[in-house]
Design a protein around this motif. Structure first.
Motif, PDB file in Angstrom:
ATOM      1  N   ALA A   1      -3.750   7.877  -0.209  1.00  0.00           N
ATOM      2  CA  ALA A   1      -4.105   7.257  -1.219  1.00  0.00           C
ATOM      3  C   ALA A   1      -3.315   7.692  -2.434  1.00  0.00           C
ATOM      4  CB  ALA A   1      -5.646   7.018  -1.624  1.00  0.00           C
ATOM      5  N   GLU A   2      -3.018   8.911  -2.565  1.00  0.00           N
ATOM      6  CA  GLU A   2      -2.653   9.657  -3.559  1.00  0.00           C
ATOM      7  C   GLU A   2      -1.735   8.922  -4.169  1.00  0.00           C
ATOM      8  OE1 GLU A   2      -3.472  12.924  -4.284  1.00  0.00           O
ATOM      9  OE2 GLU A   2      -2.220  12.704  -6.202  1.00  0.00           O
ATOM     10  N   GLY A   3      -1.626   8.807  -5.726  1.00  0.00           N
ATOM     11  CA  GLY A   3      -0.871   8.158  -6.462  1.00  0.00           C
ATOM     12  C   GLY A   3      -0.893   6.568  -6.665  1.00  0.00           C
ATOM     13  N   THR A   4      -2.195   6.286  -6.085  1.00  0.00           N
ATOM     14  CA  THR A   4      -2.285   4.634  -6.283  1.00  0.00           C
ATOM     15  C   THR A   4      -2.808   4.454  -7.819  1.00  0.00           C
ATOM     16  OG1 THR A   4      -2.941   4.721  -4.196  1.00  0.00           O
ATOM     17  CG2 THR A   4      -3.400   2.751  -5.696  1.00  0.00           C
ATOM     18  N   PHE A   5      -2.189   3.462  -8.479  1.00  0.00           N
ATOM     19  CA  PHE A   5      -2.552   3.438 -10.001  1.00  0.00           C
ATOM     20  C   PHE A   5      -3.380   2.287 -10.205  1.00  0.00           C
ATOM     21  CE2 PHE A   5      -1.754   1.818 -14.432  1.00  0.00           C
ATOM     22  CZ  PHE A   5      -1.791   3.077 -15.086  1.00  0.00           C
ATOM     23  N   SER A   6      -4.506   2.202 -11.133  1.00  0.00           N
ATOM     24  CA  SER A   6      -5.327   0.953 -11.119  1.00  0.00           C
ATOM     25  C   SER A   6      -5.987   0.911 -12.512  1.00  0.00           C
ATOM     26  CB  SER A   6      -6.451   0.890 -10.030  1.00  0.00           C
ATOM     27  OG  SER A   6      -7.208  -0.284 -10.013  1.00  0.00           O
TER      28      SER A   6
ATOM     29  N   SER B   1     -10.610  -3.842  -1.928  1.00  0.00           N
ATOM     30  CA  SER B   1     -10.354  -2.283  -1.586  1.00  0.00           C
ATOM     31  C   SER B   1      -9.819  -2.067   0.238  1.00  0.00           C
ATOM     32  CB  SER B   1     -11.764  -1.545  -1.341  1.00  0.00           C
ATOM     33  OG  SER B   1     -12.522  -1.711  -2.577  1.00  0.00           O
ATOM     34  N   MET B   2     -10.647  -2.923   0.933  1.00  0.00           N
ATOM     35  CA  MET B   2     -10.030  -2.837   2.322  1.00  0.00           C
ATOM     36  C   MET B   2      -8.662  -3.209   2.712  1.00  0.00           C
ATOM     37  SD  MET B   2     -11.334  -2.511   5.619  1.00  0.00           S
ATOM     38  CE  MET B   2     -10.702  -2.900   7.302  1.00  0.00           C
ATOM     39  N   GLY B   3      -8.206  -4.262   2.238  1.00  0.00           N
ATOM     40  CA  GLY B   3      -6.868  -4.826   2.226  1.00  0.00           C
ATOM     41  C   GLY B   3      -5.997  -3.659   1.495  1.00  0.00           C
ATOM     42  N   GLY B   4      -6.328  -3.140   0.468  1.00  0.00           N
ATOM     43  CA  GLY B   4      -5.460  -2.324  -0.522  1.00  0.00           C
ATOM     44  C   GLY B   4      -5.245  -1.179   0.384  1.00  0.00           C
ATOM     45  N   GLY B   5      -6.440  -0.681   0.964  1.00  0.00           N
ATOM     46  CA  GLY B   5      -6.303   0.645   1.670  1.00  0.00           C
ATOM     47  C   GLY B   5      -5.487   0.732   2.799  1.00  0.00           C
TER      48      GLY B   5
ATOM     49  N   ASP C   1     -14.290   3.045  -1.692  1.00  0.00           N
ATOM     50  CA  ASP C   1     -14.009   2.221  -0.528  1.00  0.00           C
ATOM     51  C   ASP C   1     -12.464   2.273  -0.298  1.00  0.00           C
ATOM     52  OD1 ASP C   1     -16.259   1.657   0.351  1.00  0.00           O
ATOM     53  OD2 ASP C   1     -16.398  -0.587  -0.144  1.00  0.00           O
ATOM     54  N   TYR C   2     -11.718   2.011  -1.377  1.00  0.00           N
ATOM     55  CA  TYR C   2     -10.069   1.948  -1.172  1.00  0.00           C
ATOM     56  C   TYR C   2      -9.595   3.132  -0.815  1.00  0.00           C
ATOM     57  CZ  TYR C   2      -5.356   2.387  -2.479  1.00  0.00           C
ATOM     58  OH  TYR C   2      -4.008   2.690  -2.487  1.00  0.00           O
ATOM     59  N   ILE C   3     -10.293   4.244  -1.222  1.00  0.00           N
ATOM     60  CA  ILE C   3      -9.762   5.934  -0.887  1.00  0.00           C
ATOM     61  C   ILE C   3     -10.239   5.910   0.438  1.00  0.00           C
ATOM     62  CG2 ILE C   3     -10.005   8.192  -1.120  1.00  0.00           C
ATOM     63  CD1 ILE C   3     -10.077   7.601  -4.292  1.00  0.00           C
ATOM     64  N   ILE C   4     -11.347   5.550   0.975  1.00  0.00           N
ATOM     65  CA  ILE C   4     -11.869   5.612   2.385  1.00  0.00           C
ATOM     66  C   ILE C   4     -10.727   4.884   3.211  1.00  0.00           C
ATOM     67  CG2 ILE C   4     -13.652   5.531   4.068  1.00  0.00           C
ATOM     68  CD1 ILE C   4     -15.654   5.575   1.793  1.00  0.00           C
TER      69      ILE C   4
ATOM     70  N   GLY D   1     -19.737   0.566  -6.097  1.00  0.00           N
ATOM     71  CA  GLY D   1     -18.638  -0.251  -6.071  1.00  0.00           C
ATOM     72  C   GLY D   1     -17.949  -0.384  -7.141  1.00  0.00           C
ATOM     73  N   ALA D   2     -16.724  -0.993  -7.044  1.00  0.00           N
ATOM     74  CA  ALA D   2     -15.959  -1.087  -8.332  1.00  0.00           C
ATOM     75  C   ALA D   2     -16.585  -2.177  -9.256  1.00  0.00           C
ATOM     76  CB  ALA D   2     -14.742  -1.928  -8.189  1.00  0.00           C
ATOM     77  N   PHE D   3     -17.676  -2.991  -8.925  1.00  0.00           N
ATOM     78  CA  PHE D   3     -18.177  -3.907  -9.839  1.00  0.00           C
ATOM     79  C   PHE D   3     -19.698  -3.617 -10.123  1.00  0.00           C
ATOM     80  CE2 PHE D   3     -15.549  -7.332 -10.986  1.00  0.00           C
ATOM     81  CZ  PHE D   3     -14.295  -6.933 -10.066  1.00  0.00           C
ATOM     82  N   THR D   4     -20.074  -2.399  -9.563  1.00  0.00           N
ATOM     83  CA  THR D   4     -21.574  -2.142  -9.875  1.00  0.00           C
ATOM     84  C   THR D   4     -21.946  -1.738 -11.300  1.00  0.00           C
ATOM     85  OG1 THR D   4     -21.392  -1.048  -7.681  1.00  0.00           O
ATOM     86  CG2 THR D   4     -23.361  -0.616  -9.127  1.00  0.00           C
TER      87      THR D   4
END
Lengths: 311, 405, 407
Positions: free
Chosen positions: B283-288, B243-247, B273-276, B318-321
């Motif tokens: 962040a608009e338009g990020t694909f995952s 998240s942090m790096g991606g953001g 977290d990524y959006i924050i 989180g993503a893995f919760t």
């Protein structure tokens, strides 16, 4: 790839390097200020800067909930915001002095280094624990409006603000050191502590002023870090600490002017290594290798004075 | 004189020591989470990064894991009280080794769930194997962790890096038709194994690799790289990191005016977290993609999200919760299957044969202990939220993804 | 005559008691329940501080040197008993092994930082290079782990010299920065080297074995089943004892004195005819070798080598051990390693607060006791080697000038 053929590409990278250099420089100037006056390496400088970023964000959150941002005109609450962060950082600077520097005045120079490293851990973890959701990345509020001068992306309001703020802050520091009485006292102390004391300079108050000044400087660095990246995490301080320290040493630790050159040099190395294909993984490593080579070939730094030991 | 003094000290030390060991209970547990009642107690271990840079992901996973057992204990479905012993692995192999050593020697431990970082899992797997305690991996995606040798002791509820990248590549390279890809990843094992797995897929779909850059995960400044990327003009950037790096990459892309390039990545960036970190508007338009099924669409999922909310944890989901929650469901189902006394040996067998209904659908393990539930769904950031692709304005054509022709 | 006898008796009693106390303290710290051993560690620290202040440690020290045969025998017995006593708790044994490894690292750093006042910020890099060296050799070339350790020691020794050579030109903070940069470079570069597994590291390093006796398996001894960690604890204690002996000999030799001299004043040292460069290189080489041995041992013990274990924070931790334990005192740094590893493992229960508490402990310790728990001692050659120290030409009058300690 057309590295040189396209002018705008190089200019863009130059801009990237200058912006990065501004941030490194401010932290590095903090380091050399402390070292110059008191002969100590304050290793938690990076953490103080990040603490500044977080106190800005915290103050902003409080202002927003209290409705101050809507009530007051923008410049007023912006000034208030900066003021809060600056005061908190200056207080942290003084706390650093009282907790980690003063108790070790008479012991080996190693002690302040270690105790500031420990204080850095404490600052970092305190932010992580007590800031709301402190361990997650935090979004820095948009304090500088988006948009740019003449529609040129490189001259965005943010970039221009960062460069101007850095320049003005550095100018203010130099004027303070050169012209004010306290600044002169600091320089006297940097040259010879005992003699300065004999000349009637109050060593304690000069030391505290140094840390107040350093704290203010680092709070500005914190503001720039937040504004430039938009995102901070509680443990970012160690990164800026190491980079700032390296920059200060390259420039010659006790020389405030050298810190600027050191910061810019480090930033330029990093940016231009990143440009090479696959170079990004090695950018920091190359910057540190440059630091090592520098240290070995010219240990006193770029602008440091060569000390000749007399027997 | 000295001898006398020393003897006094010795006696004092002995006294203090016995005093301490006398009043201590026998167990070596870490932090027990939750209180006990009069049912007999069994324990399950949890390991994850609770300190350091990945602390938010690890703490959220711990919360999800603990919550599952809290619910179980309240419901009284099991004649046992299950206590969760949560340990920090600090994202480091050494810390993880200490943690697992402590867990496997804790009395009453019947199963462990662990790790977000593959190196940490690599270090603890041999210890779990030699102590015959089942380890259900909730978040480490290194492909080699589950294998025929490690089965049945080591199982995993989350997909491997390869599985995730296969699905992602199908979406992005085939369905959406992106061709020219630039890869940015961090130098952690997560980033590098992602880069590798995605590159393999790119060959399969005949996509062009424009360039690769690997960045230390502490780095904040991607601008120099992005200027370079801009010059190379790809259609999309694959980000193999978290998240942090991606953001940071996404927000700096916006700053550099790279609005016509898609940023996409596997589930590491698929979190709040990524959006924050990127800023909602950037962040608009990020694909995952996210493995499993969409929790907001299923009843269990909605209940999970509501329950998590109600607990007022200090970190958001989180993503893995969901995986750690499902790892807990696997362990719970295996406990129920034990029918009677629960032991680690029985649990190994039961976990391997488990059919557990969780958040992500039904979890079962194949012959190397990997979940057979690789169902994934795509998401896209729309107005500051991760929205399932099918429901988004992008799928209906009202908005177009950056760089899509 | 009776006076002599009591003196002899005392000579055997105090060392025995001291050895017993040391082992009991170690045993209880490792054995105790985790919520209790932290207060127990605090008790130990306070006890050391009070005893040190009252001079008890000093006299115990002297007595142990006098009756060193008995003392060493008692220590040996304790070392044999400890793993047996802890056999039911593999985790406690694991902590014991870690303590030994870190004590060796701290001893290595002590040559540079404690003796010569050169703060090396890269012990963790040497630690890592040792582990990687033996990892590459045993995994790819299939050589025995024992040779792996020896070669790792040689490699890190040479690298220590190579790192030391350019840093000879730098001093003080500059030296610190060079080593700090080297540490960071090591961490940044090792993750990019695919041949050693990059960020994934290398897994499956073979364990030590003596003939067909594998140290990586549990064995039965006299009816007690010893987990495999106990084998390693025996080996680690042996290794620590040998290296502690080496460290003491170096410390007492002319090299140790020369390093002290350099640390205090290089100009004076030069005037006294000490070859500064040679001595500094020596400190880097032997320190590097110690760290390399620790790293190789650690790699085989964990059967895993990965980049995350050898980062900057690890170096800081080792530095803290040296400072907290007591600079330039091999015994002190061992105690420092014991306390910090103990505290670190116990603090794990605080999860979120672990690092905060760690930082606070460090600050308080530096604040209250900057010279370390067991500061360095005046070398007492008369006591150690039964030789009269003679200063000056007039032999009769100026004998034994160094402080005589007991009573």
């Amino acid at each position: 790839m057309e590295l040189l053929g396209n002018g705008s590409f190089l200019i863009e990278q130059l801009m990237n390097a200058i912006m990065l250099g501004c941030i490194y420089t401010l932290v590095a100037v903090g380091f050399s200020l402390f070292f110059g006056v008191l002969d100590v390496v304050v290793f938690c400088s990076g953490d103080i800067a990040v603490f500044g970023t977080f106190s800005l964000m915290g103050a902003y959150m409080i202002f927003e909930t209290a409705g101050l941002t809507a009530m007051l005109p923008t410049p007023v609450w912006m000034m208030l915001l900066m003021g809060v962060a600056a005061i908190l950082c200056a207080a942290l600077g003084v706390f650093t002095y009282l907790s980690s520097i003063r108790p070790f005045e008479k012991s080996s120079s190693l002690m302040p280094l270690l105790s500031t490293i420990a204080l850095g851990v404490v600052i970092r973890e305190t932010i992580g624990l007590f800031f709301p959701l402190g361990r997650n990345p935090q979004r820095f509020p948009r304090l500088i409006p988006s948009g740019s001068f003449g529609g040129h992306a490189l001259l965005s309001y943010r970039n221009v603000t960062i460069i101007c703020v850095t320049f003005l802050v550095l100018l203010a520091v130099f004027f303070f050191l050169r012209k004010s009485k306290m600044g002169n006292a600091m320089q006297a102390m940097a040259q010879n502590k005992r003699l300065a004391a004999i000349a009637g300079i109050n060593i304690r108050s000069v030391a505290i002023t140094t840390f107040v000044l350093g704290g203010l400087l680092l709070s500005v660095a914190g503001f720039l870090i937040g504004a430039y990246y938009g995102t901070v995490r509680f443990d970012n301080g160690s990164l800026y600490g190491i980079k700032g320290f390296s920059a200060a040493v390259v420039g010659g630790l006790s020389n405030v002017y050298g810190a600027i050159i050191g910061g810019m040099l480090l930033a330029f190395i990093e940016v231009f290594v990143s440009i090479l294909p696959g170079g990004a993984a090695y950018a920091s490593a190359v910057a540190f290798i440059a630091v090592v080579i520098f240290m070995v070939a010219k240990p006193e730094g770029i602008l440091g004075e060569k000390t000749v030991e007399k027997v | 004189m000295n001898r006398k003094r020393l003897s006094v000290c010795l006696a004092a030390l002995l006294a203090v020591g016995t005093l301490f060991s006398g009043c201590g209970k026998e167990d070596d547990g870490g932090t027990p989470v939750g209180g006990a009642d009069d049912r007999p107690v069994v324990k399950v271990g949890f390991m994850g990064p609770l300190t350091g840079g990945n602390a938010s992901e690890g703490s959220a996973a711990r919360n999800g894991f603990t919550m599952a057992f809290d619910q179980l204990n309240e419901s009284g479905e099991l004649p046992y009280y299950v206590e969760v012993v949560a340990m920090d692995d600090g994202s480091k192999p050494e810390t993880a080794t200490s943690a697992v050593q402590r867990l496997v020697t804790t009395d009453g431990i019947v199963a462990i769930s662990g790790h977000w970082n593959s190196p940490a899992a690599t270090a603890t797997i041999p210890i779990c194997k030699s102590n015959n305690i089942p380890l259900v991996i909730w978040g480490a995606i290194g492909e080699s962790l589950t294998s025929a040798e490690n089965y049945p002791i080591i199982t995993r509820v989350c997909p491997t890096d390869r599985q995730e990248n296969v699905t992602l590549a199908k979406y992005v390279l085939e369905d959406l038709g992106y061709k020219n890809i630039y890869i940015i990843s961090d130098t952690t094992s997560y980033g590098q194994s992602n880069t590798q797995a995605f590159q393999e897929q790119m060959k399969k779909y005949d996509a062009n690799l424009i360039g690769i850059d690997e960045v230390p995960d502490t780095q904040n400044d991607f601008r120099a790289i992005l200027s370079k990327v801009k010059q190379a003009k790809p259609d999309a950037i694959f980000f193999g990191g978290v998240s942090m790096g991606g953001g940071l990459v996404k927000s700096q892309m916006v700053d550099a005016g790279m609005d016509d390039i898609l940023l996409f990545g596997i589930s590491g960036i698929c979190s709040e977290d990524y959006i924050i970190a990127a800023g909602a508007e950037n962040a608009e338009g990020t694909f995952s993609i996210k493995p499993g099924t969409d929790p907001t669409k299923t009843e269990v999922g909605q209940k999970f999200l509501a329950d998590y909310e109600a607990k007022n944890y200090s970190v958001p989901v989180g993503a893995f919760t969901p995986y750690s929650y499902d790892a807990a469901q696997v362990i719970i189902q295996a406990m129920k299957d034990c029918e009677g006394e629960i032991t680690a040996e029985k649990m190994i067998e039961k976990i391997a044969a488990v059919k557990a209904n969780g958040l992500l659908g039904e979890t079962q393990f194949d012959e190397i202990g990997q979940t057979t539930n690789p169902a994934s769904y795509a998401l896209v950031v729309q107005d500051g939220k991760w929205v399932p692709w099918e429901d988004s304005l992008y799928a209906t054509g009202e908005r177009t993804l950056p760089g899509r022709k | 005559m009776s006076k002599e006898k009591t003196a002899e008796k005392r000579n055997s009693g105090v060392p025995l008691l001291t050895a017993a106390m040391i082992w009991l303290a170690v045993f209880f710290t490792l054995y105790l329940n985790y919520n209790l051993s932290l207060p127990f560690l605090a008790v130990i620290v306070i006890a050391i501080l009070t005893l040190e202040k009252k001079g008890v440690i000093e006299s115990a020290y002297t007595a142990c040197i006098k009756g060193r045969k008995i003392f060493l025998l008692a220590m040996l017995v304790g070392a044999i008993l400890l793993p047996l006593a802890l056999s039911a708790r593999p985790y406690a044994l694991h902590i014991g092994v870690l303590v030994c490894i870190y004590a060796i690292l701290a001893l290595g750093l002590n040559f540079q930082m404690g003796s010569a006042d050169m703060v090396n910020f890269a012990p963790a890099a040497f630690f890592g290079i040792g582990a990687y060296t033996t990892g590459i050799l045993t995994m790819n070339l299939g050589i025995s782990p024992w040779f792996g350790v020896i070669i790792a020691a040689v490699v890190t020794c040479i690298l220590g010299g190579l790192v030391g050579a350019p840093t000879l030109r730098t001093k003080g903070y500059y030296l610190s920065l060079v080593t700090m940069a080297l540490q960071l470079i090591f961490s940044l570069v090792i993750v990019n080297i695919k041949a050693v597994g990059g960020p994934n590291g290398m897994a499956g390093l073979p364990g030590f074995a003596i003939g067909s006796f594998s140290l990586h398996q549990a064995h039965d001894f006299f009816g007690i089943r010893l987990p495999y960690q106990a084998n390693y604890l025996y080996l680690a204690l042996l290794l620590l004892a040998v290296l502690l002996f080496v460290a003491y000999r170096v410390n007492l030799s002319s090299k140790g004195l020369a390093l002290n001299n350099i640390g205090q004043d290089e100009v004076v040292a030069r005037c006294l005819g000490i070859n500064i460069n040679k001595e500094k290189l020596f400190a880097f080489c032997i320190g590097g070798a110690f760290c390399g041995i620790a790293g190789a041992f650690y790699g085989h013990y964990m059967s895993f080598v990965g980049p995350d274990d050898y980062d900057f924070s690890k170096s800081l931790m080792i530095i803290c051990m040296v400072i907290l334990g007591g600079m330039d005192n091999p015994l002190g740094v061992t105690v420092g390693a014991f306390l910090l590893i103990g505290a670190n493992e116990k603090l794990r229960d605080f999860a979120d607060y672990q690092m905060l508490i760690y930082g606070l402990i460090l600050m308080t310790a530096l604040w209250l006791r900057p010279q370390g728990l067991i500061p360095k001692r005046v070398r007492n050659y008369e006591l150690l080697f039964h030789k009269k120290v003679v200063l000056g030409p007039n032999k009769e009058k100026k004998e034994a000038v160094l402080p005589a300690s007991e009573e």
